[in-house]
Design a protein around this motif. Structure first.
Motif, PDB file in Angstrom:
ATOM      1  N   LYS A 491       4.091  -2.536 -10.911  1.00 26.30           N
ATOM      2  CA  LYS A 491       3.980  -3.829 -10.228  1.00 26.30           C
ATOM      3  C   LYS A 491       5.356  -4.398  -9.862  1.00 26.30           C
ATOM      4  O   LYS A 491       5.463  -5.246  -8.986  1.00 26.30           O
ATOM      5  CB  LYS A 491       3.183  -4.827 -11.071  1.00 26.30           C
ATOM      6  CG  LYS A 491       3.916  -5.393 -12.254  1.00 26.30           C
ATOM      7  CD  LYS A 491       3.074  -6.457 -12.940  1.00 26.30           C
ATOM      8  CE  LYS A 491       3.865  -7.078 -14.082  1.00 26.30           C
ATOM      9  NZ  LYS A 491       3.087  -8.009 -14.876  1.00 26.30           N
ATOM     10  N   ARG A 492       6.414  -3.917 -10.513  1.00 23.70           N
ATOM     11  CA  ARG A 492       7.758  -4.393 -10.163  1.00 23.70           C
ATOM     12  C   ARG A 492       8.523  -3.377  -9.324  1.00 23.70           C
ATOM     13  O   ARG A 492       9.690  -3.589  -9.003  1.00 23.70           O
ATOM     14  CB  ARG A 492       8.560  -4.705 -11.433  1.00 23.70           C
ATOM     15  CG  ARG A 492       8.181  -5.996 -12.116  1.00 23.70           C
ATOM     16  CD  ARG A 492       9.219  -6.396 -13.156  1.00 23.70           C
ATOM     17  NE  ARG A 492       9.594  -5.280 -13.987  1.00 23.70           N
ATOM     18  CZ  ARG A 492       8.864  -4.824 -14.995  1.00 23.70           C
ATOM     19  NH1 ARG A 492       7.743  -5.422 -15.306  1.00 23.70           N
ATOM     20  NH2 ARG A 492       9.256  -3.794 -15.690  1.00 23.70           N
ATOM     21  N   CYS A 493       7.888  -2.243  -9.000  1.00 26.54           N
ATOM     22  CA  CYS A 493       8.579  -1.209  -8.231  1.00 26.54           C
ATOM     23  C   CYS A 493       7.989  -1.144  -6.824  1.00 26.54           C
ATOM     24  O   CYS A 493       6.831  -0.749  -6.646  1.00 26.54           O
ATOM     25  CB  CYS A 493       8.429   0.146  -8.922  1.00 26.54           C
ATOM     26  SG  CYS A 493       9.089   1.499  -7.937  1.00 26.54           S
ATOM     27  N   PRO A 494       8.746  -1.519  -5.799  1.00 25.72           N
ATOM     28  CA  PRO A 494       8.197  -1.517  -4.441  1.00 25.72           C
ATOM     29  C   PRO A 494       7.754  -0.133  -3.982  1.00 25.72           C
ATOM     30  O   PRO A 494       6.746   0.005  -3.285  1.00 25.72           O
ATOM     31  CB  PRO A 494       9.354  -2.020  -3.576  1.00 25.72           C
ATOM     32  CG  PRO A 494      10.439  -2.441  -4.482  1.00 25.72           C
ATOM     33  CD  PRO A 494      10.118  -1.987  -5.872  1.00 25.72           C
ATOM     34  N   SER A 495       8.494   0.901  -4.389  1.00 22.92           N
ATOM     35  CA  SER A 495       8.149   2.251  -3.939  1.00 22.92           C
ATOM     36  C   SER A 495       6.814   2.693  -4.535  1.00 22.92           C
ATOM     37  O   SER A 495       5.928   3.190  -3.826  1.00 22.92           O
ATOM     38  CB  SER A 495       9.263   3.228  -4.338  1.00 22.92           C
ATOM     39  OG  SER A 495       8.921   4.530  -3.965  1.00 22.92           O
ATOM     40  N   CYS A 496       6.646   2.503  -5.834  1.00 20.98           N
ATOM     41  CA  CYS A 496       5.393   2.913  -6.481  1.00 20.98           C
ATOM     42  C   CYS A 496       4.231   2.027  -6.023  1.00 20.98           C
ATOM     43  O   CYS A 496       3.105   2.511  -5.852  1.00 20.98           O
ATOM     44  CB  CYS A 496       5.533   2.850  -8.006  1.00 20.98           C
ATOM     45  SG  CYS A 496       6.551   4.178  -8.680  1.00 20.98           S
ATOM     46  N   SER A 497       4.497   0.728  -5.831  1.00 21.83           N
ATOM     47  CA  SER A 497       3.420  -0.168  -5.374  1.00 21.83           C
ATOM     48  C   SER A 497       2.909   0.267  -4.009  1.00 21.83           C
ATOM     49  O   SER A 497       1.703   0.298  -3.753  1.00 21.83           O
ATOM     50  CB  SER A 497       3.932  -1.611  -5.278  1.00 21.83           C
ATOM     51  OG  SER A 497       4.278  -2.084  -6.541  1.00 21.83           O
ATOM     52  N   LYS A 498       3.853   0.622  -3.142  1.00 25.33           N
ATOM     53  CA  LYS A 498       3.463   1.043  -1.795  1.00 25.33           C
ATOM     54  C   LYS A 498       2.678   2.363  -1.852  1.00 25.33           C
ATOM     55  O   LYS A 498       1.653   2.530  -1.174  1.00 25.33           O
ATOM     56  CB  LYS A 498       4.725   1.220  -0.938  1.00 25.33           C
ATOM     57  CG  LYS A 498       4.445   1.421   0.522  1.00 25.33           C
ATOM     58  CD  LYS A 498       5.747   1.472   1.298  1.00 25.33           C
ATOM     59  CE  LYS A 498       5.481   1.903   2.732  1.00 25.33           C
ATOM     60  NZ  LYS A 498       6.716   2.192   3.452  1.00 25.33           N
ATOM     61  N   ALA A 499       3.155   3.287  -2.683  1.00 28.25           N
ATOM     62  CA  ALA A 499       2.449   4.567  -2.816  1.00 28.25           C
ATOM     63  C   ALA A 499       1.036   4.337  -3.345  1.00 28.25           C
ATOM     64  O   ALA A 499       0.072   4.955  -2.878  1.00 28.25           O
ATOM     65  CB  ALA A 499       3.229   5.491  -3.751  1.00 28.25           C
ATOM     66  N   LEU A 500       0.909   3.424  -4.305  1.00 28.17           N
ATOM     67  CA  LEU A 500      -0.414   3.147  -4.882  1.00 28.17           C
ATOM     68  C   LEU A 500      -1.349   2.552  -3.831  1.00 28.17           C
ATOM     69  O   LEU A 500      -2.527   2.934  -3.750  1.00 28.17           O
ATOM     70  CB  LEU A 500      -0.267   2.189  -6.074  1.00 28.17           C
ATOM     71  CG  LEU A 500      -1.554   1.806  -6.792  1.00 28.17           C
ATOM     72  CD1 LEU A 500      -2.282   3.036  -7.322  1.00 28.17           C
ATOM     73  CD2 LEU A 500      -1.265   0.838  -7.944  1.00 28.17           C
ATOM     74  N   ARG A 501      -0.805   1.652  -3.011  1.00 27.19           N
ATOM     75  CA  ARG A 501      -1.646   1.080  -1.947  1.00 27.19           C
ATOM     76  C   ARG A 501      -2.105   2.185  -0.997  1.00 27.19           C
ATOM     77  O   ARG A 501      -3.268   2.239  -0.578  1.00 27.19           O
ATOM     78  CB  ARG A 501      -0.871   0.008  -1.169  1.00 27.19           C
ATOM     79  CG  ARG A 501      -0.753  -1.321  -1.893  1.00 27.19           C
ATOM     80  CD  ARG A 501      -0.319  -2.426  -0.946  1.00 27.19           C
ATOM     81  NE  ARG A 501       0.976  -2.172  -0.328  1.00 27.19           N
ATOM     82  CZ  ARG A 501       2.155  -2.482  -0.889  1.00 27.19           C
ATOM     83  NH1 ARG A 501       2.179  -3.071  -2.069  1.00 27.19           N
ATOM     84  NH2 ARG A 501       3.280  -2.222  -0.268  1.00 27.19           N
ATOM     85  N   GLY A 502      -1.194   3.091  -0.652  1.00 28.18           N
ATOM     86  CA  GLY A 502      -1.539   4.203   0.242  1.00 28.18           C
ATOM     87  C   GLY A 502      -2.612   5.095  -0.367  1.00 28.18           C
ATOM     88  O   GLY A 502      -3.531   5.549   0.324  1.00 28.18           O
ATOM     89  N   ILE A 503      -2.502   5.337  -1.659  1.00 26.32           N
ATOM     90  CA  ILE A 503      -3.483   6.196  -2.341  1.00 26.32           C
ATOM     91  C   ILE A 503      -4.862   5.544  -2.324  1.00 26.32           C
ATOM     92  O   ILE A 503      -5.882   6.200  -2.085  1.00 26.32           O
ATOM     93  CB  ILE A 503      -3.014   6.468  -3.792  1.00 26.32           C
ATOM     94  CG1 ILE A 503      -1.804   7.408  -3.772  1.00 26.32           C
ATOM     95  CG2 ILE A 503      -4.135   7.045  -4.635  1.00 26.32           C
ATOM     96  CD1 ILE A 503      -1.058   7.471  -5.077  1.00 26.32           C
ATOM     97  N   LYS A 504      -4.889   4.242  -2.559  1.00 25.58           N
ATOM     98  CA  LYS A 504      -6.187   3.547  -2.557  1.00 25.58           C
ATOM     99  C   LYS A 504      -6.798   3.560  -1.160  1.00 25.58           C
ATOM    100  O   LYS A 504      -8.000   3.796  -0.996  1.00 25.58           O
ATOM    101  CB  LYS A 504      -6.003   2.103  -3.038  1.00 25.58           C
ATOM    102  CG  LYS A 504      -5.787   2.022  -4.550  1.00 25.58           C
ATOM    103  CD  LYS A 504      -5.654   0.587  -5.004  1.00 25.58           C
ATOM    104  CE  LYS A 504      -5.649   0.520  -6.520  1.00 25.58           C
ATOM    105  NZ  LYS A 504      -5.293  -0.800  -7.020  1.00 25.58           N
ATOM    106  N   THR A 505      -5.949   3.319  -0.165  1.00 24.97           N
ATOM    107  CA  THR A 505      -6.450   3.349   1.215  1.00 24.97           C
ATOM    108  C   THR A 505      -6.960   4.746   1.558  1.00 24.97           C
ATOM    109  O   THR A 505      -8.020   4.906   2.181  1.00 24.97           O
ATOM    110  CB  THR A 505      -5.319   2.952   2.197  1.00 24.97           C
ATOM    111  OG1 THR A 505      -4.795   1.704   1.789  1.00 24.97           O
ATOM    112  CG2 THR A 505      -5.820   2.857   3.624  1.00 24.97           C
ATOM    113  N   GLY A 506      -6.209   5.751   1.141  1.00 22.62           N
ATOM    114  CA  GLY A 506      -6.609   7.136   1.404  1.00 22.62           C
ATOM    115  C   GLY A 506      -7.953   7.455   0.774  1.00 22.62           C
ATOM    116  O   GLY A 506      -8.805   8.119   1.384  1.00 22.62           O
TER     117      GLY A 506
END
Ligand code: FES
Ligand SMILES: [Fe+2]
Length: 569
Positions: A491-506
């Motif tokens: 939740k404090r890492c922009p890179s991991c947060s963005k990857a997680l959002r992409g994974i959920k969208t995928g």
């Protein structure tokens, strides 16, 4: 435990006032009618004073002589020789052979207590901070808010509005002037904590002294935001006089030397007391076991090769300690030497000399409160790497590094939280570490070095004990909370947060695709299309591929949220 030559050597090298434990006592009675425990203090005269517990001031004067290596313990004064038995619980590595122990003079600085609140502590990776909003952090049990001011400088205020104490971290940054607005009644503060707007008191002075919030000094070094946990004019003077502790070798490495490095600091919160984590990061003998298959191997020929030497606690400048460690970090290469240093309050660095091209790994451990700390890690490698691999590495996304590092830290987290609960509930300050722990091998000397510093005159038992704050033993957390990667890192890492959002969208897209393809397949079969025909086979295989991919992404999602770490597997 059998007595061997190594143990014998350690006894003879024991520093003054070194604590050992022998309990139960030799399996037979020396005084009275039952086994007793005793503490032994060795002096440089190689004599030991044993004071059996529960026997008032009765004491036995003991001597550890040459017969030790033959499996005997010899006692002076009317006590017959007693054969050591396997029940004896010796903790020989509570003693560290130090450099020139006989000449060692306790430095002046070591006699003074370490000022835990007059130090720089890293609290955030600057590139992880979104400047459009305030960020809450803790340090030494206190709450702070981080904000970027109009000059693009990261500032730190006490997370408490001067009006009615609402948390400023729940406020917002005003885009017009980058002030921090308290969301309760709209007061606005600049980076120095001055109230620049009080909406309900526009006819009064908006910068009245009483309306200011406490501000703390902050600075950025090597991509980390450091704060100084006291405020006021004195702290300004003190903090200006020192820089945050940093890597000892980065100035020896040019950018051309670097063949591999983590793109920037990795940070993760540990629901584990600070001193337990420092102890863990300074102890590499756990790596082949706790990180087996991830960052080491317990089956390696060198899994248990740990030679620790040149322990030096006489550092005047850094006031910490150093030692040399020979081990095999990967488990696949022959052991090599690393120089290890602890610089208080929070830096541990492992430097590999590497013939003029040193590599380094360093960690900061920041005490957030009594039960939690924040760990930052960074590594810089200068080993030659084939160009294609080097190019590929330079293109990797940051979250890929973080997946690996989270896996590594999970290996620690899986037991460290419980270790913290067990140790602190047994002994809240762990001041009795020499009795609580059984440090049986040379590999444990790093633990001894840390505990001696932490509980000695310098560390005073840690930041909370040094201030007289009552120590509260931690309570056990659920497994899901101990290994909560999302709360502790993502939740404090922009890179991991963005990857997680992409994974959920995928996953959602794949689910939708599977549903559509399944409906197409059903319609085809309903119209009499043969199941082995090209259109039906395409729809069926598309459905299966979508579901399999969605399952794979679901597994990947867990690596950003929570996944149990089972050491038994
Ligand atoms: S509590 Fe912050 S403005 Fe009132
Ligand atoms: Fe990350």
């Amino acid at each position: 435990m059998s007595v061997n030559q190594t143990l014998h050597d350690v006894y003879l090298n024991g520093a003054e006032q070194t604590h050992f434990r022998i309990t139960p006592f030799l399996g037979r009675n020396l005084i009275g009618g039952r086994n007793v425990g005793c503490h032994v203090q060795l002096s440089h005269t190689r004599r030991a004073n044993c004071r059996p517990a529960n026997y008032g001031n009765a004491s036995i004067c003991c001597r550890f002589g040459n017969q030790l290596d033959q499996g005997h313990w010899q006692a002076e004064r009317n006590v017959p020789d007693v054969r050591l038995s396997s029940k004896i619980n010796l903790s020989p590595y509570a003693s560290i052979p130090e450099t020139n122990p006989s000449q060692r003079q306790v430095p002046q600085a070591e006699q003074e207590g370490f000022h835990w609140r007059a130090q720089w502590y890293p609290v955030a990776v600057v590139d992880d901070l979104d400047p459009s909003r305030p960020h809450a952090t803790k340090l030494l049990g206190d709450d702070y808010v981080l904000m970027q001011d109009a000059d693009k400088v990261w500032r730190c205020l006490e997370d408490k509005c001067s009006h009615r104490l609402a948390p400023l971290s729940q406020g917002r940054i005003e885009p017009s002037d980058s002030t921090l607005m308290c969301s309760y009644h709209g007061w606005r503060f600049n980076g120095e904590g001055h109230a620049v707007s009080i909406p309900q008191a526009h006819f009064q002075s908006p910068t009245a002294e009483q309306a200011a919030c406490n501000s703390n000094r902050s600075c950025v070094q090597e991509g980390l935001l450091f704060i100084w946990p006291t405020s006021g004019p004195e702290s300004f003077v003190h903090s200006s006089a020192v820089s945050p502790a940093g890597s000892q070798i980065t100035d020896q490495i040019t950018s051309e030397d670097i063949t591999f490095q983590h793109t920037m600091h990795f940070q993760r919160d540990f629901p584990v007391p600070y001193d337990i984590v420092v102890e863990n990061i300074g102890d590499q003998s756990h790596v082949p076991f706790a990180h087996h298959g991830v960052a080491g191997s317990r089956t390696s020929d060198w899994a248990n090769h740990f030679k620790l030497s040149a322990v030096n606690r006489d550092l005047k400048q850094a006031d910490g300690y150093t030692y040399d460690l020979e081990w095999s970090p990967s488990g696949f290469k022959a052991p090599s030497l690393q120089h290890v240093s602890f610089t208080p309050p929070s830096l541990i660095e492992y430097v590999t000399p590497n013939e003029g091209k040193p590599s380094t790994v360093w960690f900061y451990i920041t005490p957030l409160d009594q039960h939690n700390c924040r760990v930052f890690s960074h590594s810089v490698g200068c080993d030659p790497i084939p160009k294609p691999i080097s190019w590929l590495l330079s293109k990797r996304p940051r979250w890929l590094d973080h997946l690996v590092l989270n896996e590594v830290f999970d290996g620690d987290m899986a037991y460290l939280h419980q270790t913290g609960v067990i140790t602190k509930n047994q002994d809240a300050s762990l001041d009795s570490w020499a009795r609580d722990y059984f440090l049986a091998s040379e590999a444990d000397r790093s633990v001894t070095a840390w505990r001696k510093w932490y509980h000695g005159a310098r560390g005073q038992g840690g930041p909370f004990k040094a201030e007289g704050i009552p120590l509260v033993p931690p309570t056990p957390l659920k497994r899901e909370d101990i290994l909560d990667r999302y709360a502790q890192h993502v939740k404090r890492c922009p890179s991991c947060s963005k990857a997680l959002r992409g994974i959920k969208t995928g996953q959602q897209a794949l689910q939708a695709a599977a549903a559509v393809l399944f409906l197409v397949l059903a319609a085809q079969l309903g119209q009499g299309t043969s199941p082995v025909s090209w259109p039906a086979a395409t729809a069926a295989s598309g459905t299966i591929a979508s579901l399999v991919s969605q399952g794979w992404l679901h597994g990947l999602e867990k690596k950003f949220t929570y996944e149990n770490y089972d050491h038994a597997k």
